[in-house]
Design an enzyme around this catalytic site. Structure first.
Site, PDB file in Angstrom:
ATOM      1  CG  ASP A 191     -27.809 -39.104  50.213  1.00 21.11           C
ATOM      2  OD1 ASP A 191     -27.036 -38.918  51.154  1.00 21.11           O
ATOM      3  OD2 ASP A 191     -27.626 -39.945  49.313  1.00 21.11           O
TER       4      ASP A 191
ATOM      5  CG  HIS B 129     -24.695 -42.083  49.047  1.00 18.48           C
ATOM      6  ND1 HIS B 129     -25.885 -41.773  49.671  1.00 18.48           N
ATOM      7  CD2 HIS B 129     -24.268 -43.247  49.602  1.00 18.48           C
ATOM      8  CE1 HIS B 129     -26.172 -42.702  50.563  1.00 18.48           C
ATOM      9  NE2 HIS B 129     -25.199 -43.609  50.547  1.00 18.48           N
TER      10      HIS B 129
ATOM     11  NE  ARG C 154     -22.277 -43.736  52.827  1.00 20.49           N
ATOM     12  CZ  ARG C 154     -23.013 -43.148  53.743  1.00 20.49           C
ATOM     13  NH1 ARG C 154     -22.577 -42.025  54.306  1.00 20.49           N
ATOM     14  NH2 ARG C 154     -24.162 -43.658  54.126  1.00 20.49           N
TER      15      ARG C 154
ATOM     16  NE  ARG D 157     -30.869 -42.850  54.768  1.00 19.04           N
ATOM     17  CZ  ARG D 157     -29.648 -43.351  54.794  1.00 19.04           C
ATOM     18  NH1 ARG D 157     -28.599 -42.545  54.571  1.00 19.04           N
ATOM     19  NH2 ARG D 157     -29.453 -44.626  55.031  1.00 19.04           N
TER      20      ARG D 157
END
Length: 307
Positions: free
Chosen positions: A250, A277, A190, A253
């Protein structure tokens, strides 16, 4: 006189009783199940509702309200003078809170995340108008997606969904959701997206801020935390109006995966994922709870499996 029938007293007995009219002169009747909070021998029950609605002028209304000391009736009174009872009580100003469903939400970026946001907004009846924005080459696909959303909107409250490539159509938005950004390549971190997405934000954020200077920005573009700071600097908005999704995804999940592992409902799992993140986020295992109990003592075999 007024008749209070079916009043429930502290001893649980119900009886019919006739009592004199209250000092205000308003006829009222008790309702079954009302709680008599006064003494057992009190002649004026405190819980009662009006038997009829009286229409009086403003002066008489104020006199009745001031004289009604012992009767706690919830009288419905309509003023017929030049000033209404509502204005007497609350003033003539507009209410502080308006219908939240009159709001406008714009989504800049019509990929899978942007369309998922639009779908959720429609299902939850969050706003009256949704504007989906993307670049001109993607307008054919975007218009097809908007048509599908509108056709399904028959089953929810009425709203307007617009497809556009012009930032002027996002003007006066209350919230602007920004999932726009370069696509993450396979194996790419990312953080490697920063340079490409900063260039995109330098183009779109000033236009969004100019069109909707009072909007709140919700940043979903990766890397989310860095891009939220970039949007804050480029927009010039105060920090409480530029919000990143952070580790909310997150955490969701994590709770879902742990609930599946333990074969329990997701609502029974509580925990937090902190940090940035993505790959560098951290689970606070010491704060995880399952079914109201601490996770580590009961399920340590999951964290430390035997060889």
């Amino acid at each position: 006189e007024r008749t209070c029938s079916g009043l429930s007293h502290r001893n649980g007995a119900k009886r019919n009783m006739a009592t004199p009219a209250c000092s205000s002169g308003v006829r009222a009747i008790g309702y079954a199940g009302a709680t008599h909070r006064g003494s057992r021998d009190s002649a004026y029950p405190r819980a009662c509702v009006p038997a009829s609605v009286r229409h009086v002028n403003r002066e008489e209304t104020l006199q009745l309200l001031s004289r009604s000391r012992r009767c706690k009736s919830a009288c419905v009174v309509q003023a017929t003078g030049s000033v209404s009872l509502r204005e007497d009580l609350f003033g003539s100003k507009e209410p502080l809170f308006t219908d939240c469903r009159s709001s406008k939400v714009s989504i800049v970026g019509s990929g899978q995340v942007g369309l998922a946001c639009a779908y959720a907004l429609i299902n939850q009846a969050t706003c009256r108008q949704i504007v989906l924005h993307d670049i001109a080459p993607k307008m054919d696909r975007l218009e097809a997606e908007v048509a599908d959303l509108l056709h399904g909107a028959e089953f929810v409250d009425s709203l307007d969904v617009v497809a556009t490539a012009d930032f002027a159509d996002t003007a006066d938005s209350d919230i602007v959701i920004i999932p726009a950004g370069a696509r993450q390549n396979e194996g790419e971190s990312r953080l490697a997206l920063v340079a490409r997405n900063v260039a995109i934000f330098e183009d779109i954020i000033p236009k969004i801020a100019a069109a909707s200077p009072d909007a709140k920005l919700l940043i979903l573009t990766n890397p989310c935390d860095i891009m939220t700071h970039v949007a804050l600097r480029l927009s010039g908005f105060p920090s409480n109006r530029v919000i990143g999704s952070g580790t909310a995804l997150d955490t969701s999940r994590f709770r879902s995966l742990l609930a599946h592992k333990l074969a329990v409902d997701t609502g029974s799992v509580h925990g937090m994922v902190l940090g940035e993140h993505g790959d560098s986020s951290v689970v606070l295992w010491s704060q995880v709870m399952v079914g109201g109990g601490d996770f580590e003592p009961a399920y340590s075999y999951i964290l430390y499996p035997e060889p």
